[in-house]
Scaffold this active site. Structure first.
Site, PDB file in Angstrom:
ATOM      1  N   ASP A  78      -0.210 120.894  -2.477  1.00 35.07           N
ATOM      2  CA  ASP A  78      -0.926 119.658  -2.203  1.00 35.07           C
ATOM      3  C   ASP A  78      -2.410 119.763  -2.523  1.00 35.07           C
ATOM      4  OD1 ASP A  78       1.380 118.425  -1.462  1.00 35.07           O
ATOM      5  OD2 ASP A  78       0.945 118.346   0.686  1.00 35.07           O
ATOM      6  N   GLU A 152      -7.988 112.115   3.118  1.00 34.65           N
ATOM      7  CA  GLU A 152      -8.872 111.797   4.244  1.00 34.65           C
ATOM      8  C   GLU A 152     -10.326 112.109   3.941  1.00 34.65           C
ATOM      9  OE1 GLU A 152      -8.331 115.807   4.056  1.00 34.65           O
ATOM     10  OE2 GLU A 152      -6.639 114.841   5.075  1.00 34.65           O
ATOM     11  N   THR A 192       0.109 113.101   6.911  1.00 35.07           N
ATOM     12  CA  THR A 192       0.870 114.341   7.079  1.00 35.07           C
ATOM     13  C   THR A 192       0.026 115.570   6.721  1.00 35.07           C
ATOM     14  OG1 THR A 192       1.774 113.997   4.845  1.00 35.07           O
ATOM     15  CG2 THR A 192       3.128 113.301   6.711  1.00 35.07           C
ATOM     16  N   SER A 197      -2.273 117.716  11.949  1.00 31.39           N
ATOM     17  CA  SER A 197      -2.490 118.994  12.631  1.00 31.39           C
ATOM     18  C   SER A 197      -3.332 118.850  13.892  1.00 31.39           C
ATOM     19  CB  SER A 197      -3.163 119.993  11.677  1.00 31.39           C
ATOM     20  OG  SER A 197      -4.507 119.637  11.425  1.00 31.39           O
TER      21      SER A 197
END
Length: 296
Positions: A78, A152, A192, A197
């Site tokens: 990712d 983000e 995700t 987290s």
């Protein structure tokens, strides 16, 4: 797809994963069989030639973000995918991700799917999704790097400093002041990632929302919040160290406190190729091991 059936693929990859050699060779073989045009990012090309001893004949070298292609191919996890998304930017080039990393929510395909994925492109049966992007602006000073995020934008304290105060407005209306180690403003795609987290919600990618998730808030009453993605989030930070970090998809830089930050949905989306045999929910079940019985 082009009328003459000649497609151009831009290749990007993680330069720290030596085990991807077989996957890259398989991808190149399929593309050469299709007589595709191939461009390779310069650091990845050097890695293939010098470390993997893989020759890429007649390829174009991508040195910056000024490139064209019909598809961008990402070989990695990712983190590599996010880097490719920043390189693609608003070009509207679909990204095809082959996961050679660990968990991997963004790269939908495995190395075993290379022929399937490329063939679907040539047959015109590929599946694509559009993912929203966040844009960051600052009133007082220019931002250091690319101010767009697929996952983000995180406002964070420095490692050795005490918690920071993040004054927050939504569409000009005061919401609250987060006393916390940080605040994550995330897209549904990013739900995700870092946000998950620290207790943020999992959000369906097409939900047209953005999330505010505090990091280690001083008050347990501070909970994650979902907003419509046509909202503008304005932030103003105070810190004892008079500085804080801004991390845009993991790319972090230090800024002085007192500046005003504006976060809104960007005027473009990122196109992501998805596996035809999987949905967001099936991916969640598999990646998160929901329903798995781990008892011996």
């Amino acid at each position: 797809m082009k009328e003459n059936n000649t497609l151009k693929f831009a290749l990007f990859g993680n330069v720290y994963q030596e085990r991807k050699s077989a996957a890259v060779q398989k991808l190149l073989a399929v593309l050469l069989e299709k007589e595709a045009e191939i461009a390779v990012e310069e650091r990845f090309l050097a890695f293939l030639q010098e470390v993997q001893q893989i020759n890429v004949p007649n390829c174009e070298v991508i040195k910056g973000n000024d490139f064209t292609a019909d598809y961008a191919v990402c070989m990695g996890g990712d983190g590599t995918f996010l880097n490719v998304a920043s390189r693609v930017g608003n070009k509207q080039i679909p990204i095809l991700g082959f996961n050679t990393g660990r968990l991997g929510f963004l790269a939908s395909f495995s190395a075993d799917d290379i022929e399937l994925a490329i063939q679907s492109i040539y047959e015109g049966t590929q599946h694509e999704e559009e993912r929203s992007v966040l844009q960051l602006q600052c009133d007082e000073e220019p931002l250091v790097e690319y101010p767009f995020a697929l996952n983000e934008i995180a406002i964070l304290k420095h490692d050795i400093s005490s918690m920071i105060s993040i004054h927050t407005r939504i569409n000009g209306e005061y919401l609250t002041t987060y006393q916390a180690d940080g605040l994550i403003v995330g897209t549904p795609t990013g739900s995700t990632a870092y946000s998950l987290s620290v207790g943020g919600p999992i959000v369906v990618p097409q939900s047209q929302t953005l999330s505010l998730t505090p990091v280690a808030p001083h008050s347990l009453n501070m909970r994650p919040l979902l907003l419509c993605d046509d909202c503008e989030v304005e932030l103003w930070v105070e810190s004892r160290s008079h500085s804080f970090l801004i991390a845009v998809d993991g790319r972090s830089h230090s800024y002085r406190d007192g500046i005003h930050l504006h976060i809104r949905r960007a005027p473009y989306n990122i196109k992501v190729m998805t596996h035809p045999g999987e949905t967001f929910f099936s991916t969640l079940r598999r990646k998160m091991m929901w329903g798995a019985d781990n008892r011996e």
